[in-house]
Write a protein that holds these residues in place. Sequence first.
Motif, PDB file in Angstrom:
ATOM      1  N   LEU A 261       0.834  -1.197   0.000  1.00 15.68           N
ATOM      2  CA  LEU A 261       0.000   0.000   0.000  1.00 15.68           C
ATOM      3  C   LEU A 261       0.876   1.256   0.000  1.00 15.68           C
ATOM      4  N   ALA A 262       1.987   1.223   0.723  1.00 11.67           N
ATOM      5  CA  ALA A 262       2.919   2.359   0.706  1.00 11.67           C
ATOM      6  C   ALA A 262       3.527   2.535  -0.686  1.00 11.67           C
ATOM      7  N   VAL A 263       3.883   1.428  -1.324  1.00 11.78           N
ATOM      8  CA  VAL A 263       4.435   1.494  -2.681  1.00 11.78           C
ATOM      9  C   VAL A 263       3.388   2.045  -3.649  1.00 11.78           C
ATOM     10  N   LEU A 264       2.149   1.654  -3.461  1.00  9.42           N
ATOM     11  CA  LEU A 264       1.067   2.180  -4.305  1.00  9.42           C
ATOM     12  C   LEU A 264       1.015   3.707  -4.205  1.00  9.42           C
ATOM     13  N   ALA A 265       1.066   4.222  -2.967  1.00  9.64           N
ATOM     14  CA  ALA A 265       1.008   5.676  -2.778  1.00  9.64           C
ATOM     15  C   ALA A 265       2.207   6.361  -3.429  1.00  9.64           C
ATOM     16  N   MET A 266       3.405   5.775  -3.263  1.00  8.16           N
ATOM     17  CA  MET A 266       4.596   6.378  -3.852  1.00  8.16           C
ATOM     18  C   MET A 266       4.572   6.296  -5.377  1.00  8.16           C
ATOM     19  N   THR A 267       3.970   5.240  -5.900  1.00  2.00           N
ATOM     20  CA  THR A 267       3.833   5.114  -7.353  1.00  2.00           C
ATOM     21  C   THR A 267       2.965   6.236  -7.907  1.00  2.00           C
ATOM     22  N   SER A 303      18.032  -4.921  -3.895  1.00  2.00           N
ATOM     23  CA  SER A 303      17.292  -5.311  -5.082  1.00  2.00           C
ATOM     24  C   SER A 303      16.860  -4.030  -5.790  1.00  2.00           C
ATOM     25  N   VAL A 304      16.045  -4.178  -6.819  1.00  2.37           N
ATOM     26  CA  VAL A 304      15.475  -3.033  -7.514  1.00  2.37           C
ATOM     27  C   VAL A 304      13.963  -3.197  -7.585  1.00  2.37           C
ATOM     28  N   LEU A 305      13.273  -2.110  -7.336  1.00  7.91           N
ATOM     29  CA  LEU A 305      11.818  -2.087  -7.359  1.00  7.91           C
ATOM     30  C   LEU A 305      11.361  -1.227  -8.517  1.00  7.91           C
ATOM     31  N   GLU A 306      10.432  -1.755  -9.323  1.00 11.44           N
ATOM     32  CA  GLU A 306       9.812  -0.952 -10.371  1.00 11.44           C
ATOM     33  C   GLU A 306       8.306  -1.131 -10.266  1.00 11.44           C
ATOM     34  N   SER A 307       7.608  -0.031  -9.999  1.00 14.28           N
ATOM     35  CA  SER A 307       6.152  -0.046  -9.886  1.00 14.28           C
ATOM     36  C   SER A 307       5.597   0.964 -10.881  1.00 14.28           C
ATOM     37  N   THR A 308       4.829   0.473 -11.821  1.00 14.17           N
ATOM     38  CA  THR A 308       4.374   1.328 -12.927  1.00 14.17           C
ATOM     39  C   THR A 308       2.927   1.760 -12.820  1.00 14.17           C
ATOM     40  N   VAL A 309       2.113   1.001 -12.080  1.00 13.06           N
ATOM     41  CA  VAL A 309       0.679   1.275 -12.015  1.00 13.06           C
ATOM     42  C   VAL A 309       0.253   1.442 -10.563  1.00 13.06           C
ATOM     43  N   ALA A 310      -0.439   2.534 -10.265  1.00 12.65           N
ATOM     44  CA  ALA A 310      -0.895   2.816  -8.899  1.00 12.65           C
ATOM     45  C   ALA A 310      -2.205   2.083  -8.631  1.00 12.65           C
ATOM     46  N   GLU A 311      -2.086   0.779  -8.544  1.00 12.87           N
ATOM     47  CA  GLU A 311      -3.245  -0.090  -8.324  1.00 12.87           C
ATOM     48  C   GLU A 311      -2.810  -1.185  -7.337  1.00 12.87           C
ATOM     49  N   PRO A 312      -3.670  -1.566  -6.373  1.00 14.91           N
ATOM     50  CA  PRO A 312      -3.234  -2.450  -5.284  1.00 14.91           C
ATOM     51  C   PRO A 312      -2.524  -3.722  -5.724  1.00 14.91           C
ATOM     52  N   LEU A 313      -3.136  -4.512  -6.593  1.00 13.10           N
ATOM     53  CA  LEU A 313      -2.523  -5.790  -6.966  1.00 13.10           C
ATOM     54  C   LEU A 313      -1.245  -5.589  -7.763  1.00 13.10           C
ATOM     55  N   ALA A 314      -1.189  -4.515  -8.560  1.00 14.31           N
ATOM     56  CA  ALA A 314       0.023  -4.231  -9.321  1.00 14.31           C
ATOM     57  C   ALA A 314       1.169  -3.845  -8.380  1.00 14.31           C
ATOM     58  N   ALA A 315       0.869  -3.046  -7.356  1.00 13.32           N
ATOM     59  CA  ALA A 315       1.902  -2.674  -6.386  1.00 13.32           C
ATOM     60  C   ALA A 315       2.393  -3.893  -5.614  1.00 13.32           C
ATOM     61  N   ALA A 316       1.454  -4.777  -5.244  1.00 12.60           N
ATOM     62  CA  ALA A 316       1.844  -5.998  -4.536  1.00 12.60           C
ATOM     63  C   ALA A 316       2.731  -6.865  -5.418  1.00 12.60           C
ATOM     64  N   ALA A 317       2.417  -6.946  -6.701  1.00 11.20           N
ATOM     65  CA  ALA A 317       3.233  -7.726  -7.634  1.00 11.20           C
ATOM     66  C   ALA A 317       4.625  -7.121  -7.780  1.00 11.20           C
ATOM     67  N   ALA A 318       4.723  -5.799  -7.765  1.00 11.54           N
ATOM     68  CA  ALA A 318       6.020  -5.130  -7.878  1.00 11.54           C
ATOM     69  C   ALA A 318       6.896  -5.438  -6.672  1.00 11.54           C
ATOM     70  N   VAL A 319       6.296  -5.446  -5.486  1.00 12.17           N
ATOM     71  CA  VAL A 319       7.049  -5.773  -4.269  1.00 12.17           C
ATOM     72  C   VAL A 319       7.519  -7.226  -4.321  1.00 12.17           C
ATOM     73  N   LYS A 320       6.637  -8.113  -4.723  1.00  9.39           N
ATOM     74  CA  LYS A 320       7.003  -9.531  -4.820  1.00  9.39           C
ATOM     75  C   LYS A 320       8.150  -9.732  -5.800  1.00  9.39           C
ATOM     76  N   GLU A 321       8.103  -9.032  -6.932  1.00  4.28           N
ATOM     77  CA  GLU A 321       9.170  -9.161  -7.913  1.00  4.28           C
ATOM     78  C   GLU A 321      10.493  -8.651  -7.339  1.00  4.28           C
ATOM     79  N   ALA A 322      10.457  -7.534  -6.616  1.00  3.78           N
ATOM     80  CA  ALA A 322      11.679  -6.981  -6.040  1.00  3.78           C
ATOM     81  C   ALA A 322      12.320  -7.965  -5.071  1.00  3.78           C
TER      82      ALA A 322
END
Length: 371
Positions: A261-267, A303-322
């Motif tokens: 959720l924090a990553v979503l806000a920052m995205t 690691s590296v984090l890339e979050s492109t879409v400010a949407e809950p499941l997309a942000a969660a997927a970005a964290v998992k990938e990182a």
Amino acid sequence: MRLTNVTHLRLPFGRLWGYDVTSSALGERLPISFDQRIHVGAGDRPGSWMALSFRLPTPVPRELIADAWLTVVARHGTLRTAFVPGADGEPELYEIAVSPGAWVEHRIAPGQAVNDAVRDVLDAACSPYRRPSHRLCVLETAAGFTIVIAADHAHVDMWSMLVIARDLLSSLDGRAPLSRAPAFVEHTRALLDRRTAPEEVRHRWADIIGDCGGFMPRFPLPLGAPEPQRERVEVRDVFDLDDGAAFAAQARNDGISTLALAVLAMTAVTRELAGTPLRAVFPVHSRYDENWHDSVGWFITNSVLESTVAEPLAAAAAVKEAVQLGSWPLADVLAPWGGMPIAPGMFAISWLDLRRLPVRIDSVGLDAQYV
């Protein structure tokens, strides 16, 4: 627990004591982790350490505090190691013995802030090439003692500082003797034996670094000329207890973690202000097995984090990938760039949820602070 910088650390005014242990000559040479090599290779410098401060609940003679500290050092192997510059300029790591020493009072000059005095002591004692590069300090006041424990970052992460504080308090309480915990060097050896990253992981790293101009992610807005600047630190408590609970409830309602959720806000903010995806250096812990939960060391890799879409499941997927991208031996992954491609303006997002750690102390009662 409060996370702060030494400038903003809340300390009482009192007599400042440091415990000087005795260290031996260099012993067996040991392997160095990828991240240790980068950190120590930058050489001795101020502010390379991490620390934790807390108030003792009851008065304790300094001699007993020293004995408890030596017990902690005996338990954790990384606190009995030291780096030295090698003949080729690369750091080398060796085992040392640590034995009893003496308390030394550090004078606080008239008009000098306690924080500045503590910082001077820790800058001198906890630099990468000191032997050892850790320090126990005590601020003695009429009301009791405040403990400050610090070590160069090459030997500790934030989780480790909590382990050290817990073990010191346990020893002071006279609980059962502490057995030796698995040493960090064993973790380093285990990583050296792990298989290399698959091609899809390598390609993803290459994609993100390529999108960042051939370097690790940098802050997406102008920072001015890349030249030395005076340190500027601001510490903000973003949430109080009720705000934190509401934020966690929102994350549960969205079916994601509070980190996501924090990553979503920052995205969303990055898209709005910079017009780019959120890209950042993202430290992840490497305590991949419960065997390491009570150990002290640098169990963190970048690691590296890339979050492109400010949407809950997309942000969660970005964290998992990182997390997945940081789960492989990085020396091999980053070999095409000759190691980690560092550049001025690197942007990092660090996250540690103390509620989820298997190590706890009474941080409120002890007025504990991460530094």
